[in-house]
Design a protein around this motif. Structure first.
Motif, PDB file in Angstrom:
ATOM      1  N   VAL A 295      -1.205  -7.753  -1.917  1.00 36.63           N
ATOM      2  CA  VAL A 295      -0.794  -6.349  -2.060  1.00 36.63           C
ATOM      3  C   VAL A 295       0.607  -6.284  -2.678  1.00 36.63           C
ATOM      4  N   THR A 296       1.517  -7.072  -2.146  1.00 34.89           N
ATOM      5  CA  THR A 296       2.885  -7.075  -2.650  1.00 34.89           C
ATOM      6  C   THR A 296       2.904  -7.414  -4.133  1.00 34.89           C
ATOM      7  N   LEU A 297       2.096  -8.413  -4.477  1.00 31.01           N
ATOM      8  CA  LEU A 297       2.064  -8.868  -5.866  1.00 31.01           C
ATOM      9  C   LEU A 297       1.503  -7.793  -6.787  1.00 31.01           C
ATOM     10  N   ARG A 298       0.434  -7.146  -6.302  1.00 29.67           N
ATOM     11  CA  ARG A 298      -0.269  -6.243  -7.211  1.00 29.67           C
ATOM     12  C   ARG A 298       0.363  -4.858  -7.275  1.00 29.67           C
ATOM     13  N   THR A 299       1.059  -4.453  -6.223  1.00 28.55           N
ATOM     14  CA  THR A 299       1.622  -3.101  -6.288  1.00 28.55           C
ATOM     15  C   THR A 299       2.648  -2.990  -7.418  1.00 28.55           C
ATOM     16  N   ASP A 300       3.258  -4.110  -7.792  1.00 22.90           N
ATOM     17  CA  ASP A 300       4.233  -4.022  -8.886  1.00 22.90           C
ATOM     18  C   ASP A 300       3.551  -3.787 -10.224  1.00 22.90           C
ATOM     19  N   SER A 301       2.321  -4.203 -10.339  1.00 22.56           N
ATOM     20  CA  SER A 301       1.608  -3.954 -11.593  1.00 22.56           C
ATOM     21  C   SER A 301       0.192  -3.516 -11.264  1.00 22.56           C
ATOM     22  N   LEU A 302       0.094  -2.266 -10.822  1.00 23.74           N
ATOM     23  CA  LEU A 302      -1.192  -1.722 -10.392  1.00 23.74           C
ATOM     24  C   LEU A 302      -2.207  -1.761 -11.521  1.00 23.74           C
ATOM     25  N   ASP A 303      -3.434  -2.085 -11.146  1.00 22.01           N
ATOM     26  CA  ASP A 303      -4.519  -2.011 -12.115  1.00 22.01           C
ATOM     27  C   ASP A 303      -5.125  -0.615 -12.000  1.00 22.01           C
ATOM     28  N   HIS A 304      -5.061   0.139 -13.093  1.00 21.17           N
ATOM     29  CA  HIS A 304      -5.584   1.510 -13.044  1.00 21.17           C
ATOM     30  C   HIS A 304      -7.019   1.499 -13.531  1.00 21.17           C
ATOM     31  N   LEU A 309     -14.659   6.312  -5.149  1.00 16.74           N
ATOM     32  CA  LEU A 309     -14.028   6.124  -3.857  1.00 16.74           C
ATOM     33  C   LEU A 309     -15.078   6.146  -2.734  1.00 16.74           C
ATOM     34  N   ARG A 310     -16.074   7.004  -2.923  1.00 14.75           N
ATOM     35  CA  ARG A 310     -17.126   7.122  -1.895  1.00 14.75           C
ATOM     36  C   ARG A 310     -17.860   5.787  -1.750  1.00 14.75           C
ATOM     37  N   ASP A 311     -18.167   5.216  -2.915  1.00 14.52           N
ATOM     38  CA  ASP A 311     -18.866   3.939  -2.949  1.00 14.52           C
ATOM     39  C   ASP A 311     -18.037   2.867  -2.251  1.00 14.52           C
ATOM     40  N   LEU A 312     -16.726   2.931  -2.487  1.00 13.71           N
ATOM     41  CA  LEU A 312     -15.812   1.943  -1.924  1.00 13.71           C
ATOM     42  C   LEU A 312     -15.803   2.024  -0.383  1.00 13.71           C
ATOM     43  N   VAL A 313     -15.777   3.287   0.133  1.00  9.04           N
ATOM     44  CA  VAL A 313     -15.749   3.494   1.580  1.00  9.04           C
ATOM     45  C   VAL A 313     -17.069   2.996   2.197  1.00  9.04           C
ATOM     46  N   ALA A 314     -18.150   3.385   1.525  1.00 10.27           N
ATOM     47  CA  ALA A 314     -19.474   3.004   2.039  1.00 10.27           C
ATOM     48  C   ALA A 314     -19.610   1.487   2.063  1.00 10.27           C
ATOM     49  N   ASP A 315     -19.113   0.854   1.009  1.00 13.63           N
ATOM     50  CA  ASP A 315     -19.196  -0.603   0.882  1.00 13.63           C
ATOM     51  C   ASP A 315     -18.421  -1.295   2.003  1.00 13.63           C
ATOM     52  N   THR A 316     -17.209  -0.740   2.285  1.00 14.56           N
ATOM     53  CA  THR A 316     -16.372  -1.306   3.340  1.00 14.56           C
ATOM     54  C   THR A 316     -17.081  -1.210   4.696  1.00 14.56           C
ATOM     55  N   CYS A 317     -17.686  -0.046   4.953  1.00 16.03           N
ATOM     56  CA  CYS A 317     -18.398   0.148   6.230  1.00 16.03           C
ATOM     57  C   CYS A 317     -19.547  -0.849   6.356  1.00 16.03           C
ATOM     58  N   VAL A 347      -9.144  -3.773  -5.784  1.00 15.61           N
ATOM     59  CA  VAL A 347      -8.907  -4.850  -4.818  1.00 15.61           C
ATOM     60  C   VAL A 347      -8.001  -4.363  -3.684  1.00 15.61           C
ATOM     61  N   LEU A 348      -6.951  -3.633  -4.063  1.00 13.86           N
ATOM     62  CA  LEU A 348      -6.007  -3.156  -3.058  1.00 13.86           C
ATOM     63  C   LEU A 348      -6.649  -2.136  -2.143  1.00 13.86           C
ATOM     64  N   LEU A 349      -7.388  -1.195  -2.738  1.00 15.76           N
ATOM     65  CA  LEU A 349      -8.007  -0.139  -1.929  1.00 15.76           C
ATOM     66  C   LEU A 349      -9.015  -0.753  -0.954  1.00 15.76           C
ATOM     67  N   GLN A 350      -9.771  -1.726  -1.440  1.00 13.46           N
ATOM     68  CA  GLN A 350     -10.727  -2.411  -0.560  1.00 13.46           C
ATOM     69  C   GLN A 350      -9.997  -3.053   0.608  1.00 13.46           C
ATOM     70  N   LEU A 419      -1.872  -2.489   9.296  1.00 13.14           N
ATOM     71  CA  LEU A 419      -1.401  -1.153   8.892  1.00 13.14           C
ATOM     72  C   LEU A 419      -0.319  -1.235   7.811  1.00 13.14           C
ATOM     73  N   THR A 420       0.442  -2.356   7.850  1.00 13.37           N
ATOM     74  CA  THR A 420       1.453  -2.536   6.793  1.00 13.37           C
ATOM     75  C   THR A 420       0.781  -2.590   5.433  1.00 13.37           C
ATOM     76  N   ILE A 421      -0.320  -3.366   5.377  1.00 16.33           N
ATOM     77  CA  ILE A 421      -1.046  -3.482   4.097  1.00 16.33           C
ATOM     78  C   ILE A 421      -1.549  -2.110   3.664  1.00 16.33           C
ATOM     79  N   ALA A 422      -2.215  -1.387   4.618  1.00 14.44           N
ATOM     80  CA  ALA A 422      -2.779  -0.074   4.281  1.00 14.44           C
ATOM     81  C   ALA A 422      -1.677   0.870   3.803  1.00 14.44           C
ATOM     82  N   ASP A 423      -0.562   0.830   4.482  1.00 13.17           N
ATOM     83  CA  ASP A 423       0.550   1.728   4.122  1.00 13.17           C
ATOM     84  C   ASP A 423       1.080   1.422   2.722  1.00 13.17           C
TER      85      ASP A 423
END
Lengths: 451, 341
Positions: A295-304, A309-317, A347-350, A419-423
């Motif tokens: 997360v630390t590495l990627r937040t500096d150069s976010l992949d847009h 998002l719905r699919d992502l949530v469903a996949d995580t569940c 990757v980060l959102l997941q 929670l640090t990661i999520a934040d």
């Protein structure tokens, strides 16, 4: 992340310096023009005064052994043609006043300026020798005039010079602004070309640019090269570390479980259970640390990337459903009917969603419910509500601090990084993490807000 | 004895203070309660100026006017030598007025009225002209069947009949009349014919006068056939147009004298003096006053209508003929031409 501190501006400095030069030139111009013009006006007055004195001198003559004079009309009237100045004259023979204003001061110099009868006057003086019956008479002719006309001319010229100097300064200031802007435009172009790049684009800058910018571009290119290499190393390290840590731990855990089944004595079983818990804790911590590093590495150069998002949530569940099943936890989902397009780093959102849900499952007692609610909008709100012990009043800023955990969780394996990661992911996406108590019964509600 | 001495001192003081001669002094008390006093020293006689003063007073009812009449050289004496307490100096002697302004005795003043004056009618915003008075010929038609048009024509007519005009030509004694001197010097500037005319007048035993009135009366009585350089405005009020006396303006050039006003630097009531100057310079808008006073107001239009009109130019040129040596030489030349010793 702190950015560069803006101290001063090249454009402003350049503009101010050019303006200062223009102002200096304008002032110099003003004084030069004024002194030239005043000199010319004074010269004109001197010339007319000298002409007048000459006309008077030419009409001097000797008569009956004495110097006499028939003052020519033009001698004084010519002084009145160009302005309305007061005129004074005096003619002396051997120091005795022949005619004119006998208090008009005479001097040694041909031209003089002094105060006379309440006004500043310019006086011209000429000498002639007239011979009368064999003796030479020294005749001095002085003609003086006040300077009102000259002052009026000089006032007009000063006004004009002021206007021209101001206009010159105005034009020069405008041109300075333009010049400063033009001189800095290559910087702007380079800035844009660097800013426009994608997060993974670390190619060197190769576009044409002024020679002054080449060293800077070379420095940036060198820096980007090193950065690219460093990033590559970090990614490789993370992958390598994940592999090296997780795989042996899994092996240890499996062996420990087999051993646990074989053992008969309760105290031995208890020891192995402790061991398994420790292994779980290490495995999980390693995973989360790697997540956090990523997360630390990627937040500096976010992949847009465009994603649903719905699919992502469903996949995580779906991924965490087995874990929930193990604890007899019901996972209820309330998702929007259609896809929710979103631009962000998959990757980060997941990782964020997984960590929050994992937390919720981990802290829920057996046979309880964890509900996932996705309310699309601005911002999108994805809430995970459990029926666990809640946060017991611990504040969000404390919880999202690295390695800090709630005050009531000593009996549960955890690293304090979830929670640090999520934040951090939420903030990297311009969102936030919202933590509250379950409103219906004891438990926590963690919401990921994505703008 | 003591009283006598005091009286002597007082009379000495008085004679010192009043070294200039006063011809007449008229006081016009304020019609409705005096709030201020305007002291005028002037060379214009009472009939000419009274209509102006009363009209001005009608506009300023709180103003008392002291009007002192004197000669041109006495004005000079009063202002230049004695700094007498006057608020306004009005004189027909343009050269002396110019000298007063040039030597720093006048204070400047500008207003809409003075700005409206043509440039030749003011000097340094200190000297303001308010009349245009032409120097004309006055002659009897019995001696001049055809009226002379130019000085050259006049010279020819006089030369052709010396017996007819001997002793019957009159002009100013320029040594005694400031106006005569001013007109003669201006004539001498404009053309050479002036000196020939003087020679002709000398050969005809010209008679010299101190005032226009005397000359006009002499022409009217038949004593004179011709009077040269008579004040036109004055002649117009004296001569009936129906008689056999004519006022002639020559077409080569007509000298125009400008009556001028100035405010001394020490004026005690400069406000009223300024108002008076505004009033005087706008006289053209009040024909009833100018017809009553007989003083022709400044009229720039008259100049373009008659190109022969030459207003005497205000400015340092006028100082030339005030120069002692110049004046002596000019008078000597003139006398030798005009007077048969």
């Amino acid at each position: 992340m702190t950015g560069p501190v803006a101290r001063g501006s090249i454009r402003r400095t350049l503009f101010l310096q050019l303006c200062a030069i223009a102002a200096l030139l304008a002032v110099a111009f003003f004084f030069i023009v004024r002194s030239l013009a005043e000199g010319a006006a004074e010269q004109t007055q001197d010339d007319i005064l000298a002409a007048s004195a000459t006309a008077i001198a030419d009409s001097l003559r000797a008569e009956d052994g004495a110097v006499t004079l028939e003052l020519p009309y033009s001698a004084l009237s010519m002084l009145g043609t160009i302005n309305e100045d007061r005129v004074f004259y005096r003619i002396t023979v051997n120091g005795e006043t022949l005619t004119g204003y006998d208090d008009l001061p005479l001097g040694d110099s041909a031209f003089a300026t002094f105060n006379y009868r309440g006004d500043t006057v310019r006086r011209v003086q000429q000498s002639r020798v007239i011979s009368t019956g064999g003796s030479a008479q020294q005749v001095t002719i002085a003609v003086a005039q006040t300077r009102r006309g000259m002052e009026a001319i000089s006032g007009r010229i000063t006004a004009t010079a002021t206007a021209v100097a101001l206009a010159f300064f105005g034009v020069a200031a405008g041109l300075s602004l333009w010049a400063a802007h033009t001189a800095l435009s290559p910087f702007q172009r380079m800035t844009q070309s660097v800013t426009r790049r994608g997060p993974t684009d670390l190619r060197p800058i190769t576009s044409a640019m002024p020679q002054e910018l080449v060293p800077l571009a070379s420095a940036i290119n060198g820096f980007m090269g090193r950065l690219g290499a460093s990033l590559k190393r970090s990614e490789d390290f993370i992958t390598e570390a994940a592999h090296r840590v997780r795989t042996p731990l899994a092996t240890v855990r499996t062996q420990a479980e087999i051993t646990h089944r074989k053992l008969q004595k309760p105290e031995h079983k208890q020891a192995i259970r402790s061991m398994i818990r420790a292994v779980d804790e290490s495995s999980r911590s390693a995973g989360q640390m790697l997540d956090h590093a990523m997360v630390t590495l990627r937040t500096d150069s976010l992949d847009h990337a465009q994603l649903d998002l719905r699919d992502l949530v469903a996949d995580t569940c779906e991924r965490l459903a087995p874990t929930a099943d193990l604890k007899d936890i019901r996972l209820t989902q309330s998702l929007p009917p259609g896809p929710v397009p979103y631009t962000g780093d998959r990757v980060l959102l997941q990782s964020a969603l997984r960590n929050i849900l994992d937390n919720a499952i981990k802290y829920s007692p057996a046979d309880s419910t964890v509900s996932v609610d996705f309310a699309p909008g601005t911002p999108h709100r994805i809430s995970f509500t459990d029926q666990g012990r809640g946060f017991n009043g611990t504040s969000l800023s404390d919880l999202t601090h690295r390695f800090s955990r709630g005050s009531n969780v000593d009996d549960i394996v955890g690293s304090g990084l979830g929670l640090t990661i999520a934040d951090e992911v939420a903030r990297a996406h311009g969102g936030a993490l919202d933590i509250s108590e379950n409103t219906e019964r004891t438990g926590a509600c963690v919401s990921l807000l994505l703008a | 004895m003591r009283l006598l001495a005091l009286g002597l001192i007082l009379s000495l003081l008085a004679s010192f203070v009043l070294a200039y001669e006063i011809e007449d002094q008229i006081t016009y008390p304020a019609p409705s309660g005096e709030t201020s006093v305007l002291r005028i020293i002037s060379t214009a006689d009472r009939p000419a100026f009274e209509p102006i003063l009363t009209a001005f007073q009608a506009q300023n009812p709180g103003l008392t006017i002291h009007y002192t009449i004197t000669g041109t050289s006495d004005v000079m004496q009063a202002i230049e030598a004695e700094r007498a307490p006057f608020d306004l100096v009005i004189s027909s002697a343009m050269d002396l007025q110019t000298k007063l302004a040039n030597d720093g005795f006048a204070q400047p003043y500008r207003s809409a009225a003075t700005d409206a004056l043509p440039p030749w009618a003011k000097w340094r915003d200190q000297l303001f002209a308010f009349t245009m008075e032409r120097a004309v010929l006055v002659l009897s038609t019995s001696d001049f069947p055809t009226l002379p048009a130019t000085r050259e024509g006049l010279i020819a007519t006089l030369r052709n009949a010396p017996s007819q005009f001997r002793g019957r030509v009159g002009t100013y004694d320029i040594a005694r009349s400031g106006f005569g001197y001013l007109m003669a010097t201006q004539d001498s500037r404009h053309s050479d014919s002036f000196w020939r005319l003087a020679e002709v007048m000398g050969s005809l035993d010209a008679r010299l006068y101190r005032s226009s009135g005397d000359m006009i009366r002499a022409v009217a009585s038949g004593e004179l056939a011709l009077a040269y350089n008579v004040l036109g405005s004055y002649a117009a009020t004296q001569i009936s147009p129906s008689g056999d006396i004519r006022i002639v303006e020559l077409s080569d050039h007509v000298n125009v004298m400008l009556r001028t006003a100035l405010i001394p630097t020490w004026a005690q009531n400069p406000g009223s003096a300024r108002a008076m100057i505004d009033f005087l310079t706008t006289l053209k808008t009040q024909p009833s006053i100018t017809s009553a006073s007989g003083l022709p107001p400044i009229d720039a239009g008259a100049l373009s209508a008659n190109p022969a009109l030459r207003p005497v130019r205000l400015g340092p040129g006028l100082l030339v003929f005030l120069d002692r040596l110049k004046r002596d030489t000019f008078l000597r030349n003139w006398h030798s031409a005009v007077s048969r010793e």
